[in-house]
Design a protein around this motif. Structure first.
Motif, PDB file in Angstrom:
ATOM      1  N   GLN A  69       7.606   5.335  -1.024  1.00  0.00           N
ATOM      2  CA  GLN A  69       7.794   6.785  -1.200  1.00  0.00           C
ATOM      3  C   GLN A  69       6.535   7.575  -0.865  1.00  0.00           C
ATOM      4  OE1 GLN A  69       9.266   7.586  -5.200  1.00  0.00           O
ATOM      5  NE2 GLN A  69      10.604   5.821  -5.030  1.00  0.00           N
ATOM      6  N   HIS A  70       5.390   6.896  -0.996  1.00  0.00           N
ATOM      7  CA  HIS A  70       4.119   7.625  -0.907  1.00  0.00           C
ATOM      8  C   HIS A  70       3.295   7.273   0.318  1.00  0.00           C
ATOM      9  CE1 HIS A  70       4.232   9.433  -5.023  1.00  0.00           C
ATOM     10  NE2 HIS A  70       5.204   8.541  -5.104  1.00  0.00           N
ATOM     11  N   TYR A  71       3.874   6.551   1.223  1.00  0.00           N
ATOM     12  CA  TYR A  71       3.148   6.159   2.432  1.00  0.00           C
ATOM     13  C   TYR A  71       3.749   6.854   3.646  1.00  0.00           C
ATOM     14  CZ  TYR A  71       1.620   3.193   6.355  1.00  0.00           C
ATOM     15  OH  TYR A  71       1.119   2.733   7.545  1.00  0.00           O
ATOM     16  N   ILE A  72       2.929   7.605   4.332  1.00  0.00           N
ATOM     17  CA  ILE A  72       3.352   8.217   5.591  1.00  0.00           C
ATOM     18  C   ILE A  72       2.600   7.469   6.680  1.00  0.00           C
ATOM     19  CG2 ILE A  72       3.430  10.334   6.950  1.00  0.00           C
ATOM     20  CD1 ILE A  72       3.352  11.851   4.259  1.00  0.00           C
ATOM     21  N   GLY A  73       3.324   6.616   7.400  1.00  0.00           N
ATOM     22  CA  GLY A  73       2.662   5.610   8.232  1.00  0.00           C
ATOM     23  C   GLY A  73       2.294   6.043   9.622  1.00  0.00           C
ATOM     24  N   GLN A  74       2.348   5.071  10.519  1.00  0.00           N
ATOM     25  CA  GLN A  74       1.996   5.300  11.912  1.00  0.00           C
ATOM     26  C   GLN A  74       2.723   4.252  12.731  1.00  0.00           C
ATOM     27  OE1 GLN A  74      -0.237   4.486  14.695  1.00  0.00           O
ATOM     28  NE2 GLN A  74       0.077   6.605  15.387  1.00  0.00           N
ATOM     29  N   ASN A  75       3.259   4.704  13.857  1.00  0.00           N
ATOM     30  CA  ASN A  75       4.078   3.834  14.701  1.00  0.00           C
ATOM     31  C   ASN A  75       3.431   2.515  15.085  1.00  0.00           C
ATOM     32  OD1 ASN A  75       6.689   3.978  15.543  1.00  0.00           O
ATOM     33  ND2 ASN A  75       6.332   5.914  16.638  1.00  0.00           N
ATOM     34  N   ASP A  76       2.162   2.564  15.410  1.00  0.00           N
ATOM     35  CA  ASP A  76       1.495   1.371  15.941  1.00  0.00           C
ATOM     36  C   ASP A  76       1.085   0.400  14.832  1.00  0.00           C
ATOM     37  OD1 ASP A  76       1.754   2.592  18.383  1.00  0.00           O
ATOM     38  OD2 ASP A  76      -0.246   3.520  18.288  1.00  0.00           O
ATOM     39  N   VAL A  77       1.133   0.853  13.612  1.00  0.00           N
ATOM     40  CA  VAL A  77       0.725  -0.026  12.512  1.00  0.00           C
ATOM     41  C   VAL A  77       1.977  -0.703  11.954  1.00  0.00           C
ATOM     42  CG1 VAL A  77      -0.382  -0.140  10.258  1.00  0.00           C
ATOM     43  CG2 VAL A  77      -1.226   1.468  11.982  1.00  0.00           C
TER      44      VAL A  77
ATOM     45  N   PHE B 279       4.051  -4.917  11.182  1.00  0.00           N
ATOM     46  CA  PHE B 279       3.886  -6.310  10.755  1.00  0.00           C
ATOM     47  C   PHE B 279       2.894  -7.076  11.628  1.00  0.00           C
ATOM     48  CE2 PHE B 279       5.353 -10.765  10.432  1.00  0.00           C
ATOM     49  CZ  PHE B 279       5.212 -10.911   9.053  1.00  0.00           C
ATOM     50  N   GLU B 280       2.888  -6.782  12.926  1.00  0.00           N
ATOM     51  CA  GLU B 280       1.989  -7.496  13.838  1.00  0.00           C
ATOM     52  C   GLU B 280       0.587  -6.904  13.873  1.00  0.00           C
ATOM     53  OE1 GLU B 280       5.208  -6.745  15.171  1.00  0.00           O
ATOM     54  OE2 GLU B 280       5.859  -8.790  14.714  1.00  0.00           O
ATOM     55  N   ASP B 281       0.473  -5.620  13.624  1.00  0.00           N
ATOM     56  CA  ASP B 281      -0.789  -4.923  13.887  1.00  0.00           C
ATOM     57  C   ASP B 281      -1.301  -4.202  12.634  1.00  0.00           C
ATOM     58  OD1 ASP B 281      -2.916  -3.608  14.974  1.00  0.00           O
ATOM     59  OD2 ASP B 281      -1.772  -2.450  16.440  1.00  0.00           O
ATOM     60  N   ARG B 282      -2.463  -4.576  12.166  1.00  0.00           N
ATOM     61  CA  ARG B 282      -3.173  -3.870  11.072  1.00  0.00           C
ATOM     62  C   ARG B 282      -2.373  -3.759   9.757  1.00  0.00           C
ATOM     63  NH1 ARG B 282      -4.538   1.462  14.112  1.00  0.00           N
ATOM     64  NH2 ARG B 282      -3.035   0.638  15.583  1.00  0.00           N
TER      65      ARG B 282
ATOM     66  N   PRO C   1      -8.886   3.905   6.609  1.00  0.00           N
ATOM     67  CA  PRO C   1      -9.774   3.682   7.759  1.00  0.00           C
ATOM     68  C   PRO C   1      -9.055   2.836   8.808  1.00  0.00           C
ATOM     69  CG  PRO C   1     -10.942   3.276   5.698  1.00  0.00           C
ATOM     70  CD  PRO C   1      -9.502   3.489   5.336  1.00  0.00           C
ATOM     71  N   THR C   2      -9.134   3.216  10.044  1.00  0.00           N
ATOM     72  CA  THR C   2      -8.424   2.613  11.197  1.00  0.00           C
ATOM     73  C   THR C   2      -6.908   2.594  10.986  1.00  0.00           C
ATOM     74  OG1 THR C   2      -8.303   0.255  10.565  1.00  0.00           O
ATOM     75  CG2 THR C   2     -10.401   1.020  11.529  1.00  0.00           C
ATOM     76  N   LEU C   3      -6.420   3.236   9.987  1.00  0.00           N
ATOM     77  CA  LEU C   3      -5.003   3.321   9.621  1.00  0.00           C
ATOM     78  C   LEU C   3      -4.431   1.991   9.134  1.00  0.00           C
ATOM     79  CD1 LEU C   3      -3.591   5.662  12.448  1.00  0.00           C
ATOM     80  CD2 LEU C   3      -4.821   6.276  10.380  1.00  0.00           C
ATOM     81  N   ALA C   4      -5.272   0.938   9.077  1.00  0.00           N
ATOM     82  CA  ALA C   4      -4.798  -0.372   8.634  1.00  0.00           C
ATOM     83  C   ALA C   4      -4.412  -0.329   7.157  1.00  0.00           C
ATOM     84  CB  ALA C   4      -5.902  -1.405   8.849  1.00  0.00           C
TER      85      ALA C   4
ATOM     86  N   SER D 235      -1.163   8.449   7.138  1.00  0.00           N
ATOM     87  CA  SER D 235      -1.658   8.213   8.493  1.00  0.00           C
ATOM     88  C   SER D 235      -1.155   9.374   9.330  1.00  0.00           C
ATOM     89  CB  SER D 235      -1.204   6.842   8.989  1.00  0.00           C
ATOM     90  OG  SER D 235      -1.904   5.853   8.207  1.00  0.00           O
ATOM     91  N   GLY D 236      -0.315   9.175  10.339  1.00  0.00           N
ATOM     92  CA  GLY D 236       0.146  10.340  11.082  1.00  0.00           C
ATOM     93  C   GLY D 236       0.955   9.961  12.298  1.00  0.00           C
TER      94      GLY D 236
END
Ligand SMILES: [Zn+2]
Length: 871
Positions: free
Chosen positions: A605-613, A615-618, A758-761, A780-781
């Motif tokens: 509910q509280h995480y606004i993520g990022q497309n590139d992040v 399972f495989e990346d960060r 940091p680094t969106l990871a 993130s964004g």
């Protein structure tokens, strides 16, 4: 601060007196014509110089001490009742009525200042058959700390005033909350007091009901034969603790005139109530009252009342007399040297201010040609600076000091304490410099700088006790190893590390003018610093810079220290008072405890993520199933044509101020996610971001990502353990709160509990730590602009446009742009300037027109990122 309160209290008294004079004058004018014999002045009446001189001479001859009068234990059920200090006349009248009602005797120890202010009060006391004695000039506490001269002045003046206004010559002296040391007793004796009075018990009338209901208990605890005191004079410290009393404005603004002032402005009805409770309690306990004079077996002489037809003349003189008393009090060198005030001064190296300004300060006048060169260059650049001059320099180079003053620069006091110099000597040297500056050059200052050696504790104490400001420096421009340098550039290179791109708000630079072998160097440096480290802070593109656009207010000004310090619109307290931080930002830790059952649902509910992040990346610690529950769009769910500007990391004023200017120019706000590791070196800049209406979030303290790739295994691994991470996050938030916790704009706090990884990871452990620490959204964004590696401005504008518009040219609703504020980010402010200028030119009906939102306007309490229904 106590002495400030004291000054405020005295100013209040003056204010009231002046008001009183003003209205009384009008009152008298409206009376039938009267003759005034105004040939008697207060100076004639109360000048005690002769008495003081006599007392001091007496002290030389004799060490005789006044006797301390205390209670007489064992006597029958009687006490001596005294009132210490005066309050408003109305209250005193009420007390007199009560004393009569309960058939009680009392002695009023009156203070000189109140007596001068309203001599009629003494007439009331006398007419009511009660006694009048002396409570010193001001009823000042801790008088044992005062030097002999100061004591003598106080006692003799008070004695003269009370004697002139009371029919009985006072023979008893009482000092407020003062230890009767040998010195106090000797001075009292030399001033003509055979006896000083020490009370055995104090009845508190200033604590409202609590005190009054305690009257019975108070009386029950009395020893027969005691001297019981009721303090009428408000203690200076008491005023400090009562916010209403320090707020002087309403009382003065009302200007209700003499009578109303005494009834409404200062009337303290609880005092009379409390006194009545005491008298009733005494009566119930079958105590009778005697005069304290009976304990000292003193005889009274009689004196004449002053001629009250002179009242008008007296009143008009009152204000100046009071002022004189106060001046005497504060010009008396050692008056407050001891612990009564005297917090050591803090050396001000950088001024806590968000003003776009910093200071040049100068010292050392021995080389006139250097001073002339400096003055000329400052004039050319339109800079006003602060010059610290010592007493010796004022005497030796008065013409140079005059020139500095004529050029409208600020002047402060330079001191050079000698080895082993005492506190008293330092104080004296500051005061005599101050006097000389005032008398010879007409300049008043409260700025002191110790210009030689490390700043001494005695310097801090001396400056603090005088309530001056101790000025240090952020940067010492002239350093000993560069004495013989002839190149400004060479010094600049050594002075400023490559990473130090610019100076900062509130900084104080100090230039010695008497040190370099080459006379041109100081002048060259002051110009070069402005050009290379200050002017570069301004936003200056070919189409918008401070020279061709008057509305461009992005440049930093060089101003005198005092001017920046006094600009309270921008100065602030650091660290901020936690009480001024809104409650929801005050607590540490989460609103709802996080556990293994609620973690994933809370996190999603509280995480606004990022497309590139993913399972495989960060991303570590989440299963593939878990991952599907986390947002990877990076958009805020909304139907509005709104985008969000966010900026990460930290940087110099040169980098961040340009962003602030562009955002201000377009009247939009952003969210700044701060790496807090270095932020306390430049609290002014962080606070400025908040004050300009932007939101403050955390980007961690040390910028350690939650996951990094192990170069050997190419797998993502953690960088720190949970406790370490937890600590980093808590530290980061506390630093942000210490600087910006009390800042609001449009009624909303600037500080948020938002976090940008940091680094969106992200990692499961890191997310747990975040939620446990009390962060509420991990943001993130939708677009990483990669602005720090943009090749040119066109490229960056294109990337940003891709983040803002769909392929059909519509606004991507709720888009969050990830940008940076660091020094390596060159094009971001200008790219935003272009984007925002173009957007403003569009019609409101244009579907490609966006507005810039504040994240907290959308991520309100209860907002959930997994609720895909648009908010
Ligand atoms: Zn970063």
């Amino acid at each position: 601060m106590k002495s400030r309160t004291m000054v405020l209290a005295l100013i209040l008294i003056i204010g009231i007196s002046l008001t009183a004079v003003f209205f009384y004058k009008d009152f008298l004018k409206n009376q039938p014509v009267r003759e005034y014999h105004s040939n008697i002045t207060l100076d004639d009446l109360y000048n005690a110089d002769e008495e003081v001189a006599q007392a001091l001479a007496q002290l030389e001859k004799s060490q005789e001490k006044a006797t301390i009068v205390t209670g007489v234990p064992g006597s029958s059920r009687q006490i001596a009742l005294t009132f210490d200090g005066l309050t408003d006349r109305n209250t005193v009248q009420q007390i007199l009525v009560l004393l009569e009602k309960y058939n009680s005797k009392a002695t009023f120890f009156v203070d000189g200042l109140h007596t001068v202010e309203d001599p009629q009060t003494l007439a009331d006391i006398k007419n009511a058959g009660q006694k009048i004695e002396n409570f010193t000039l001001l009823g000042m506490p801790k008088m044992e700390n005062l030097p002999i001269e100061r004591l003598a002045k106080d006692f003799c003046r008070a004695e003269k005033i009370v004697k002139e206004n009371a029919t009985q010559e006072p023979n008893l002296l009482k000092c407020n909350d003062t230890k009767y040391t040998d010195q106090v007793l000797q001075v009292a004796k030399a001033c003509g007091f055979k006896n000083v009075v020490q009370s055995d018990a104090f009845f508190n009338v200033r604590q409202g009901n609590a005190a009054t209901t305690d009257a019975d208990a108070f009386v029950a605890a009395l020893r027969p034969g005691s001297i019981v005191s009721v303090k009428l004079l408000a203690n200076i410290e008491l005023i400090t603790n009562e916010p209403g009393k320090t707020d002087l404005k309403p009382a003065i603004d009302k200007q209700p005139g003499l009578i109303e002032m005494s009834q409404e402005g200062l009337r303290e009805p609880e005092i009379a109530l409390a006194v009545e409770k005491l008298l009733i309690a005494l009566q119930k306990a079958q105590y009778s009252t005697v005069y304290v004079e009976d304990y000292s077996k003193m005889s009274s002489k009689t004196a004449l009342w002053p001629d009250y037809s002179n009242q008008f003349a007296l009143l008009t003189k009152t204000a100046s007399f009071l002022q004189e008393q106060i001046m005497a009090l504060f010009s008396c060198p050692i008056a407050y040297a001891a612990e009564s005030i005297g917090q050591p001064a803090t050396e001000i190296k950088t001024i806590f201010t968000t003003e776009q300004a910093l200071s040049y300060t100068f010292g050392g006048l021995t080389k006139e040609s250097v001073v002339n060169d400096v003055l000329e260059r400052l004039n050319k650049l339109g800079i006003k600076a602060t010059f610290f001059v010592s007493e010796a320099e004022m005497k030796k180079y008065p013409q140079i000091v005059r020139k500095i003053i004529a050029n409208k620069h600020e002047v402060g006091i330079a001191i050079r304490p000698k080895a082993g110099e005492s506190l008293e000597e330092t104080r004296k040297s500051i005061m005599s410099s101050s006097r000389l500056l005032k008398e010879q050059f007409g300049v008043s200052t409260n700025l002191v700088k110790q210009v030689s050696g490390p700043v001494l504790d005695t310097t801090k104490e001396a400056v603090g006790s005088l309530e001056y400001k101790l000025i240090g420096q952020s940067i010492n421009i002239v350093q000993s190893k560069q004495k013989d340098y002839t190149s400004v550039d060479a010094i600049m290179a050594e002075l400023f590390h490559k990473s130090m791109l610019s100076l900062a708000r509130g900084q104080i630079l100090y230039f010695r003018m008497d040190f370099y072998t080459d006379d041109q160097i100081v002048g060259g440096l002051l110009e070069s610093i402005k050009q290379n480290k200050i002017d570069n802070i301004a936003y200056a593109t070919f189409y918008d810079n401070p020279i061709n656009n008057r509305a461009n207010n992005s440049q930093y000004m060089i101003k005198p220290v005092g001017e920046i310090l006094n600009n309270t619109k921008y100065t602030y307290q650091y660290p901020v008072d936690l009480q001024k931080v809104p409650p929801h930002l005050r607590h540490d830790g989460p609103e709802i405890a996080i556990n293994s059952h609620n973690f994933l649902s809370t996190a999603s509910q509280h995480y606004i993520g990022q497309n590139d992040v993913n399972f495989e990346d960060r991303m570590i610690g989440f299963s593939k199933m878990d991952e599907r529950r986390l947002d990877k769009t990076g958009f805020v769910h909304t139907k509005d044509n709104v985008i969000f500007l966010t900026f990460d990391d930290w940087g110099s004023d040169a980098a961040i101020n340009k962003l602030l200017y562009v955002l201000r120019k377009h009247n939009v706000s952003g969210t700044f996610f701060i790496i807090t590791n270095n932020v306390l070196y430049n609290t002014n800049l962080l606070r400025a971001i908040a004050v300009e209406g932007h939101e403050i979030g955390s980007h961690s303290d040390k910028h350690k990502p939650m996951a990094v790739m192990d170069p050997r295994t190419h797998k993502y691994v953690k960088t720190q353990e949970k406790e370490e991470y937890f600590k980093d996050l808590a530290t980061s938030y506390q630093k942000l709160r210490e600087v910006t916790g009390d800042v609001t704009s449009n009624g909303k706090p600037a500080l948020t509990r938002f976090f940008r990884p940091p680094t969106l990871a992200i990692s499961k452990m890191g997310m747990e730590a975040l939620l446990d620490t009390g962060y509420d959204y991990i943001i993130s964004g939708s677009t990483s602009t990669n602005d720090y590696k943009a090749k040119d401005i066109t490229q960056l504008v294109d990337t940003i446009k891709e983040g803002v518009y769909t392929q059909y040219g519509e606004v991507k609703k709720g888009a969050i742009l990830v940008m940076h504020m660091g020094d390596s980010v060159i094009y971001t402010p200008a790219a935003l300037d272009i984007l925002l200028t173009a957007n403003e030119a569009k019609a409101d009906s244009d579907p490609s027109k966006f507005k810039v939102g504040r994240l907290s306007d959308y991520l309100f309490e209860g907002y959930s990122q997994i609720n895909r229904k648009k908010h």
